[in-house]
Design a protein around this motif. Structure first.
Motif: not given
Length: 530
Positions: A286-289, A293-294, A471-473, A482-483
Motif C-alpha cells: 500500500s506504500f509508494s515504491k 525501496d527505502y 516511513i510516511a505516505d 513520501a518521507m
C-alpha cells in the motif's frame, strides 16, 4: 585658567559631560533564583492542571438512567469502529448496550512495541467504561461474546466466556438498532501447523505470548552445552507477512537486539537472525515504491532478510517449510514463527450473513450500502470495520472514521424517530395548529430521510522500520508526500500519541518510551500466558 561664560567651557573649549554610570549587574545567584522560580512555577501549574484533569477523568459525574421511551442501540465489539462510535455518540438519544468479549479498547498499531517490551501492555489499553461512564446517559457494558443475531425477532444472544462464570452465563436481549463491529480473526489459509506452532499479532495476549517465547528462545540458547547449530536455530525469528504489522515487528526485534541484547546476551547476539516472509513481489504494497525501496535498503543494512515471492507451506515445531520463488521447497530451522498475514470472518459474522443468502454473497465480509447499513436488514443493522466487505482497506483508520460517521447518522435517525412519534400523536388532532405542525414535521422528515453516504478521507500511512526510522505516505494536494528517516520517526511517534484516545494513555506511552531510552527494555523472563 580663564573660565568664560557657560559652565563647562574652559578657554573657549567644550568639555563633554561624563557618561551615566552603568546599571548595576544582577548577580549570578539572583539570575539562578529567577530562572529556578520560573521553572518551579511552571512545573507546579502544569502539575496542578494535570492533577485536575486526571481527577476529573477518574470521577465521572451522575448519569441519566435508561429511558423506556428511547430505542435500544446494541453495539457488538469494542475495537476501533465501536470505540470511535462511542466517543462521538450522544447517548441522550438511545439506551445503549455494549457487548464485547473484551472490556477494553486495544491500540493495535503499537502491539509490536508491546511484543518486545518497548511498551507496557496496560499503556495501550483503554477500558470501555472509561468512555461510557462519561456519557450523559448510562451505557450498559457487558463482557461477553455474541453467539447469534436474529434479524427477524431483532434479538442478540450472547454468552459469558470468561474463566469465572455465575449461575447465568448466556442470555438474549432485544434491539431496535444493532451496530455490528465484531472485527475479524486471524486467517491461516488452512496451512498446517500455524495455529499449533506460530504466534499471532492481533490481540494483547498474542504480544505477551510472543515476548515469552522470544525470551524462552534466548534462555534456551544460553543453556550450557548447546550446539552452535541449535543456538542458530533457536535464535532465528521468522515473521510471516510483509504488511505494516510484520514490518514494524521486524524493526522492533532489530531494535531489541541492537539496543539491549548485545549488552545482556553478548555471547548470543551475533547469532540472532530475523527473516521476513512475504508471498507478494514486495513488502508494504500500500506504500509508494520509493518507500518500499527505502524500507528494503534499511532492512538490508540491519541484516534483516526479506524473502518475497515466498509462501509458507507448513509450520513445524522447530522449523518452517517454505516454497521459494523458483517453486522449490525448503525446510528452514527456526525458534519462533510470528504470523501477521491476513484476516478472516468470525463464526458469528458468517452465521449472520447466512440469514440473508440472496444479498450477502460476498465471501470477504458483510455487504453494506453507502450508509453502512447491512443489505437485507431493513436499515436496523449497521456494520463497520474488518467484518465488512467494502472498497476500503481493513485498517484502523477506516474503522475509526466509520464509527464517527455512524454517530452522526444515528443522531439523525433519532431525530427522525422522534418526529415520526410526534406526527402520530398529531394525526388524531383536528385543530388548525396541529395541521400546521404536521406539515412542518412532514417537510423535516423528508430531509431527515436522506442520509449522507460515508466517504473515507485517507490521512496517510505510517510504519516504523526500526533503527529509529519510520516511513510516511501522506496525501499532499493532488499527490502523495513520501518521507522516511529519523525525522519521520519523530513524526510517527507524535502522530500515534495524538491518536491515542485518552490523556492517560498518552502519558503512559510517553513515559514508557522515556524509560526504555534511559534504562532499556526488561529482559526478565516472568511473563506467563495460559
Amino acid at each position: 585658567m580663564v573660565v568664560h561664560g557657560d559652565r563647562g567651557r574652559i578657554c573657549g573649549m567644550s568639555i563633554p559631560s561624563p557618561p551615566p554610570p552603568p546599571p548595576p549587574k544582577a548577580s549570578l545567584w539572583k539570575r539562578f533564583l529567577q530562572v529556578t522560580g520560573g521553572i518551579t512555577l511552571l512545573t507546579v501549574a502544569s502539575g496542578v492542571t494535570l492533577y485536575y484533569v486526571a481527577q476529573k477523568d477518574r470521577t465521572p459525574g451522575p448519569q441519566l438512567p435508561h429511558d423506556p421511551t428511547k430505542k435500544t442501540l446494541v453495539i457488538l465489539g469494542s475495537g476501533w469502529g465501536a470505540t470511535s462510535l462511542l466517543n462521538s455518540l450522544d447517548t441522550i438519544d438511545y439506551n445503549v448496550i455494549v457487548i464485547s468479549p473484551k472490556n477494553y479498547f486495544l491500540f493495535t498499531p503499537l502491539l509490536p512495541s508491546v511484543a518486545v517490551g518497548t511498551l507496557s501492555p496496560r499503556s495501550i489499553l483503554q477500558p470501555t467504561r472509561y468512555v461510557t461512564r462519561h456519557k450523559k446517559r448510562q451505557v450498559t457494558v457487558i463482557e461477553a461474546s455474541a453467539t447469534d443475531v436474529d434479524p427477524i425477532t431483532k434479538t442478540v444472544t450472547f454468552a459469558d466466556t470468561s474463566e469465572i462464570q455465575g449461575l447465568v452465563s448466556t442470555t438474549t436481549i432485544p434491539y431496535d438498532y444493532l451496530i455490528f463491529a465484531v472485527g475479524a480473526e486471524v486467517q491461516t489459509f488452512n496451512i498446517p501447523g500455524v495455529r499449533e506452532h506460530a504466534c499471532f499479532m492481533k490481540e494483547l495476549e498474542d504480544a505477551e505470548k510472543m515476548q515469552r517465547r522470544f525470551l524462552d528462545c534466548l534462555e534456551s540458547a544460553a543453556f550450557p552445552g548447546q550446539t552452535v547449530d541449535e543456538i542458530k536455530r533457536l535464535l532465528h525469528m521468522v515473521v510471516v507477512g510483509g504488511g505494516p504489522t510484520g514490518i514494524e515487528l521486524s524493526g522492533e526485534l532489530h531494535d531489541f537486539l541492537e539496543q539491549d541484547l548485545r549488552s545482556w546476551y553478548p555471547e548470543l547476539a551475533e547469532h540472532v537472525r530475523i527473516s521476513l516472509v512475504e508471498a507478494l513481489p514486495s513488502v508494504l504494497p500500500s506504500f509508494s515504491k520509493q518507500l518500499i525501496d527505502y524500507t528494503e535498503s534499511t532492512f538490508k543494512e540491519a541484516k534483516i532478510d526479506i524473502l518475497t515471492k515466498t509462501m509458507v507451506k507448513e509450520v513445524r515445531d522447530k522449523s518452517v517449510v517454505l516454497q521459494l520463488p523458483d517453486k522449490s521447497i525448503a525446510e528452514v530451522p527456526c525458534g519462533l514463527v510470528v504470523w501477521a498475514a491476513g484476516n478472516t470472518l468470525r463464526k458469528v459474522t458468517r452465521d449472520l450473513m447466512a440469514k440473508f443468502p440472496d444479498v450477502q454473497t460476498n465471501r470477504r465480509g458483510i455487504a453494506v450500502d453507502e450508509c453502512l447499513r447491512m443489505l437485507g436488514s431493513n436499515g436496523t443493522i449497521f456494520a463497520l470495520g474488518d467484518c465488512t466487505a467494502t472498497s476500503y482497506a481493513p485498517t484502523a483508520q477506516v474503522a475509526s472514521q466509520q464509527g464517527a460517521y455512524l454517530a452522526r447518522v444515528l443522531a439523525q435517525i433519532a431525530k427522525k424517530d422522534e418526529l415520526e412519534l410526534r406526527l402520530k400523536e398529531l394525526q388524531v388532532s383536528t385543530e388548525p395548529e396541529a395541521k400546521e405542525e404536521r406539515e412542518h414535521i412532514e417537510k423535516r422528515l423528508v430531509k431527515l430521510e436522506k442520509l449522507r453516504p460515508f466517504k473515507y478521507s485517507h490521512q496517510g500511512s505510517l510504519a516504523y522500520i526500526g533503527s529509529e526510522r519510520a516511513i510516511a505516505d501522506l496525501p499532499f494536494f493532488n499527490g502523495n508526500l513520501a518521507m522516511g528517516g529519523v525525522a519521520t520517526f519523530l513524526f510517527w511517534r507524535s502522530a500515534y500519541l495524538s491518536t491515542l484516545f485518552s490523556m492517560r494513555n498518552r502519558i503512559l506511552v510517553a513515559t514508557d518510551w522515556l524509560y526504555v531510552k534511559l534504562f532499556g527494555r526488561d529482559v526478565s523472563h516472568y511473563i506467563r500466558v495460559d
